[in-house]
Design a protein around this motif. Structure first.
Motif, PDB file in Angstrom:
ATOM      1  N   GLU A 128      42.102  23.171  32.739  1.00 16.85           N
ATOM      2  CA  GLU A 128      40.879  22.406  33.037  1.00 16.85           C
ATOM      3  C   GLU A 128      40.153  22.891  34.293  1.00 16.85           C
ATOM      4  O   GLU A 128      38.949  23.078  34.260  1.00 16.85           O
ATOM      5  N   PRO A 129      40.873  23.112  35.402  1.00 13.53           N
ATOM      6  CA  PRO A 129      40.161  23.424  36.634  1.00 13.53           C
ATOM      7  C   PRO A 129      39.452  24.775  36.653  1.00 13.53           C
ATOM      8  O   PRO A 129      38.418  24.911  37.284  1.00 13.53           O
ATOM      9  N   ASP A 130      40.009  25.784  35.951  1.00 11.11           N
ATOM     10  CA  ASP A 130      39.377  27.103  36.028  1.00 11.11           C
ATOM     11  C   ASP A 130      39.820  28.002  34.878  1.00 11.11           C
ATOM     12  O   ASP A 130      40.780  28.762  35.004  1.00 11.11           O
ATOM     13  N   PRO A 131      39.091  27.953  33.762  1.00 19.11           N
ATOM     14  CA  PRO A 131      39.436  28.801  32.626  1.00 19.11           C
ATOM     15  C   PRO A 131      39.361  30.306  32.935  1.00 19.11           C
ATOM     16  O   PRO A 131      40.029  31.094  32.273  1.00 19.11           O
ATOM     17  N   VAL A 132      38.590  30.700  33.915  1.00 20.81           N
ATOM     18  CA  VAL A 132      38.511  32.121  34.272  1.00 20.81           C
ATOM     19  C   VAL A 132      39.849  32.585  34.852  1.00 20.81           C
ATOM     20  O   VAL A 132      40.398  33.609  34.436  1.00 20.81           O
ATOM     21  N   SER A 133      40.377  31.833  35.798  1.00 22.48           N
ATOM     22  CA  SER A 133      41.695  32.166  36.346  1.00 22.48           C
ATOM     23  C   SER A 133      42.767  32.040  35.269  1.00 22.48           C
ATOM     24  O   SER A 133      43.694  32.855  35.204  1.00 22.48           O
ATOM     25  N   GLN A 134      42.644  31.034  34.422  1.00 27.95           N
ATOM     26  CA  GLN A 134      43.602  30.864  33.336  1.00 27.95           C
ATOM     27  C   GLN A 134      43.606  32.098  32.436  1.00 27.95           C
ATOM     28  O   GLN A 134      44.665  32.580  32.029  1.00 27.95           O
ATOM     29  N   ASP A 135      42.433  32.641  32.148  1.00 26.36           N
ATOM     30  CA  ASP A 135      42.333  33.824  31.298  1.00 26.36           C
ATOM     31  C   ASP A 135      43.064  35.017  31.926  1.00 26.36           C
ATOM     32  O   ASP A 135      43.754  35.767  31.234  1.00 26.36           O
ATOM     33  N   ILE A 136      42.936  35.171  33.227  1.00 26.17           N
ATOM     34  CA  ILE A 136      43.655  36.238  33.932  1.00 26.17           C
ATOM     35  C   ILE A 136      45.157  36.032  33.783  1.00 26.17           C
ATOM     36  O   ILE A 136      45.904  36.979  33.486  1.00 26.17           O
ATOM     37  N   LEU A 137      45.614  34.806  33.968  1.00 29.59           N
ATOM     38  CA  LEU A 137      47.039  34.502  33.849  1.00 29.59           C
ATOM     39  C   LEU A 137      47.544  34.705  32.423  1.00 29.59           C
ATOM     40  O   LEU A 137      48.660  35.185  32.217  1.00 29.59           O
ATOM     41  N   ILE A 138      46.729  34.370  31.445  1.00 28.71           N
ATOM     42  CA  ILE A 138      47.108  34.580  30.050  1.00 28.71           C
ATOM     43  C   ILE A 138      47.275  36.076  29.769  1.00 28.71           C
ATOM     44  O   ILE A 138      48.276  36.500  29.173  1.00 28.71           O
ATOM     45  N   GLY A 139      46.329  36.876  30.214  1.00 33.66           N
ATOM     46  CA  GLY A 139      46.395  38.315  29.978  1.00 33.66           C
ATOM     47  C   GLY A 139      47.611  38.956  30.613  1.00 33.66           C
ATOM     48  O   GLY A 139      48.319  39.751  29.983  1.00 33.66           O
ATOM     49  N   LEU A 140      47.887  38.602  31.850  1.00 33.72           N
ATOM     50  CA  LEU A 140      49.026  39.220  32.527  1.00 33.72           C
ATOM     51  C   LEU A 140      50.342  38.737  31.937  1.00 33.72           C
ATOM     52  O   LEU A 140      51.310  39.492  31.841  1.00 33.72           O
ATOM     53  N   THR A 141      50.380  37.488  31.492  1.00 30.26           N
ATOM     54  CA  THR A 141      51.600  36.973  30.868  1.00 30.26           C
ATOM     55  C   THR A 141      51.880  37.702  29.556  1.00 30.26           C
ATOM     56  O   THR A 141      53.030  38.030  29.253  1.00 30.26           O
ATOM     57  N   GLY A 142      50.838  37.994  28.812  1.00 29.54           N
ATOM     58  CA  GLY A 142      51.008  38.780  27.585  1.00 29.54           C
ATOM     59  C   GLY A 142      51.616  40.143  27.870  1.00 29.54           C
ATOM     60  O   GLY A 142      52.523  40.596  27.157  1.00 29.54           O
ATOM     61  N   ASP A 143      51.152  40.794  28.923  1.00 31.93           N
ATOM     62  CA  ASP A 143      51.713  42.097  29.303  1.00 31.93           C
ATOM     63  C   ASP A 143      53.173  41.975  29.722  1.00 31.93           C
ATOM     64  O   ASP A 143      54.011  42.801  29.351  1.00 31.93           O
ATOM     65  N   LEU A 144      53.489  40.933  30.481  1.00 31.15           N
ATOM     66  CA  LEU A 144      54.873  40.739  30.921  1.00 31.15           C
ATOM     67  C   LEU A 144      55.785  40.417  29.737  1.00 31.15           C
ATOM     68  O   LEU A 144      56.930  40.885  29.675  1.00 31.15           O
ATOM     69  N   GLU A 145      55.283  39.629  28.794  1.00 32.43           N
ATOM     70  CA  GLU A 145      56.086  39.288  27.616  1.00 32.43           C
ATOM     71  C   GLU A 145      56.376  40.523  26.770  1.00 32.43           C
ATOM     72  O   GLU A 145      57.451  40.637  26.173  1.00 32.43           O
ATOM     73  N   LYS A 146      55.446  41.453  26.737  1.00 36.32           N
ATOM     74  CA  LYS A 146      55.679  42.711  26.014  1.00 36.32           C
ATOM     75  C   LYS A 146      56.856  43.463  26.640  1.00 36.32           C
ATOM     76  O   LYS A 146      57.751  43.932  25.932  1.00 36.32           O
ATOM     77  N   HIS A 147      56.880  43.562  27.963  1.00 33.48           N
ATOM     78  CA  HIS A 147      57.980  44.252  28.637  1.00 33.48           C
ATOM     79  C   HIS A 147      59.291  43.483  28.491  1.00 33.48           C
ATOM     80  O   HIS A 147      60.359  44.090  28.351  1.00 33.48           O
ATOM     81  N   HIS A 148      59.207  42.174  28.503  1.00 37.50           N
ATOM     82  CA  HIS A 148      60.382  41.330  28.300  1.00 37.50           C
ATOM     83  C   HIS A 148      61.001  41.628  26.938  1.00 37.50           C
ATOM     84  O   HIS A 148      62.214  41.825  26.808  1.00 37.50           O
ATOM     85  N   TRP A 149      60.182  41.696  25.920  1.00 34.15           N
ATOM     86  CA  TRP A 149      60.624  42.017  24.565  1.00 34.15           C
ATOM     87  C   TRP A 149      61.258  43.405  24.527  1.00 34.15           C
ATOM     88  O   TRP A 149      62.338  43.605  23.949  1.00 34.15           O
ATOM     89  N   MET A 150      60.589  44.386  25.142  1.00 37.55           N
ATOM     90  CA  MET A 150      61.090  45.760  25.092  1.00 37.55           C
ATOM     91  C   MET A 150      62.434  45.902  25.796  1.00 37.55           C
ATOM     92  O   MET A 150      63.323  46.613  25.307  1.00 37.55           O
ATOM     93  N   PHE A 151      62.615  45.243  26.922  1.00 40.92           N
ATOM     94  CA  PHE A 151      63.908  45.296  27.611  1.00 40.92           C
ATOM     95  C   PHE A 151      64.982  44.600  26.780  1.00 40.92           C
ATOM     96  O   PHE A 151      66.110  45.084  26.678  1.00 40.92           O
TER      97      PHE A 151
END
Length: 156
Positions: A128-151
Motif C-alpha cells: 500500500e505505501p509504495d508500489p514502486v519500492s514494492q516492485d523493486i523488492l519483487i524483482g530482486l526477490t525473483g532473482d534471489l529465488e532463482k539462485h536459491h533454486w539453482m543451489f
C-alpha cells in the motif's frame, strides 16, 4: 535531516524506509557471505559452485545499488556500513576456513532462504505505501529465488 522531499506521507515513508534499509543490509551481507564462501570452496564441484557464487555476488551488488538509490530518491539516507550490516542482517555467519562444496551449497541455500523470507515480508509491507519500492523488492526477490533454486538443485 533530509535534503530530498519524499512524495510519501510520513507514515508511509517510515514503513518503506524500514523495508528498503532492511533489504539493503541483507543484500550487502549476502554479497559478503557469497564472496567469503567463493574464496574458500573446495571439492569436486569447485568450479561450478565457485562461478555460481560470483553470480550471486553480482546480483546482490546490483540490487544493493538499486535499493540504496530508491531510498535516496525518497529522502532516506541508506546505511550500508559494516557495523550496521553486522547488527541488522538476517543471515547467519559464513563458516571459517575451507568449505566443502556441499557445505558451501548448504550455506548459500540457508542464506538465500533467510533473505528471501525477509524480502517477502517487505513486499507485503510496501504493498500500500509504495508500489514502486514494492516492485523493486519483487524483482530482486525473483532473482534471489532463482539462485536459491539453482543451489538446491546442486545438492539434489
Amino acid at each position: 535531516m533530509s535534503v530530498v522531499k519524499s512524495p510519501l506521507s510520513d507514515a508511509d515513508l517510515k514503513v518503506v524506509a524500514e523495508a528498503l534499509q532492511g533489504a539493503l543490509v541483507d543484500l550487502v551481507d549476502l554479497s559478503l557471505v557469497a564472496k567469503q564462501v567463493h574464496w574458500n570452496v573446495v571439492g569436486p564441484r569447485f568450479r561450478s559452485v565457485h562461478l555460481q557464487l560470483d553470480e550471486v555476488v553480482a546480483v546482490a551488488r546490483q540490487h544493493t545499488d538499486t535499493v540504496a538509490e530508491r531510498a535516496s530518491a525518497l529522502g532516506v539516507s541508506p546505511d550500508g556500513r559494516a557495523g550496521t550490516v553486522a547488527q541488522a542482517s538476517g543471515i547467519g555467519r559464513a563458516p571459517e576456513g575451507w568449505i566443502k562444496d556441499s557445505d558451501a551449497i548448504g550455506t548459500m541455500v540457508a542464506a538465500l532462504s533467510a533473505v528471501i523470507t525477509r524480502m517477502r515480508e517487505r513486499i507485503a509491507a510496501t504493498d500500500e505505501p509504495d508500489p514502486v519500492s514494492q516492485d523493486i523488492l519483487i524483482g530482486l526477490t525473483g532473482d534471489l529465488e532463482k539462485h536459491h533454486w539453482m543451489f538446491q538443485a546442486e545438492n539434489g
